[in-house]
Design a protein around this motif. Structure first.
Motif, PDB file in Angstrom:
ATOM      1  N   ALA A 146     -11.189 -24.904  24.960  1.00  0.00           N
ATOM      2  CA  ALA A 146     -11.464 -26.056  25.818  1.00  0.00           C
ATOM      3  C   ALA A 146     -10.574 -26.074  27.057  1.00  0.00           C
ATOM      4  N   ALA A 147      -9.334 -25.669  26.918  1.00  0.00           N
ATOM      5  CA  ALA A 147      -8.401 -25.686  28.044  1.00  0.00           C
ATOM      6  C   ALA A 147      -8.789 -24.701  29.146  1.00  0.00           C
ATOM      7  N   ASP A 148      -9.629 -23.718  28.832  1.00  0.00           N
ATOM      8  CA  ASP A 148     -10.044 -22.728  29.819  1.00  0.00           C
ATOM      9  C   ASP A 148     -11.076 -23.271  30.808  1.00  0.00           C
ATOM     10  N   TRP A 149     -11.724 -24.375  30.463  1.00  0.00           N
ATOM     11  CA  TRP A 149     -12.805 -24.881  31.305  1.00  0.00           C
ATOM     12  C   TRP A 149     -12.349 -25.146  32.739  1.00  0.00           C
ATOM     13  N   ALA A 150     -11.161 -25.655  32.904  1.00  0.00           N
ATOM     14  CA  ALA A 150     -10.663 -25.950  34.258  1.00  0.00           C
ATOM     15  C   ALA A 150     -10.585 -24.688  35.119  1.00  0.00           C
ATOM     16  N   GLY A 151     -10.421 -23.545  34.514  1.00  0.00           N
ATOM     17  CA  GLY A 151     -10.404 -22.290  35.251  1.00  0.00           C
ATOM     18  C   GLY A 151     -11.775 -21.661  35.405  1.00  0.00           C
ATOM     19  N   ILE A 152     -12.703 -22.012  34.529  1.00  0.00           N
ATOM     20  CA  ILE A 152     -14.060 -21.462  34.567  1.00  0.00           C
ATOM     21  C   ILE A 152     -14.926 -22.201  35.589  1.00  0.00           C
TER      22      ILE A 152
END
Length: 67
Positions: free
Chosen positions: A8-14
């Motif tokens: 979930a934390a990767d979404w900001a980078g995706i």
């Protein structure tokens, strides 16, 4: 570089680059005006991978059955 399951934390980078890809309309058969919440629900609900360098997301891939 590491390739791993997305979290979930990767979404900001995706989202920053995925939104540009969706808006271009050349890669995915998604509405060009797809909002962030709908994109996240679509992109993160199945097997999703990220390529990262430290905490920077370099790329992502979604693995689904062939349509």
């Amino acid at each position: 570089m590491e390739i791993r399951d997305a979290c979930a934390a990767d979404w900001a980078g995706i989202w920053p680059f995925l939104s540009a890809i969706v808006r271009a309309g050349e890669t995915y058969t998604l509405p060009r005006d797809l909002d962030e919440a709908a994109a996240r629900a679509f992109w993160m609900r199945t097997c999703t991978l990220v390529a990262v360098d430290g905490t920077t997301v370099l790329g992502t891939a979604k693995i689904v059955p062939n349509q």
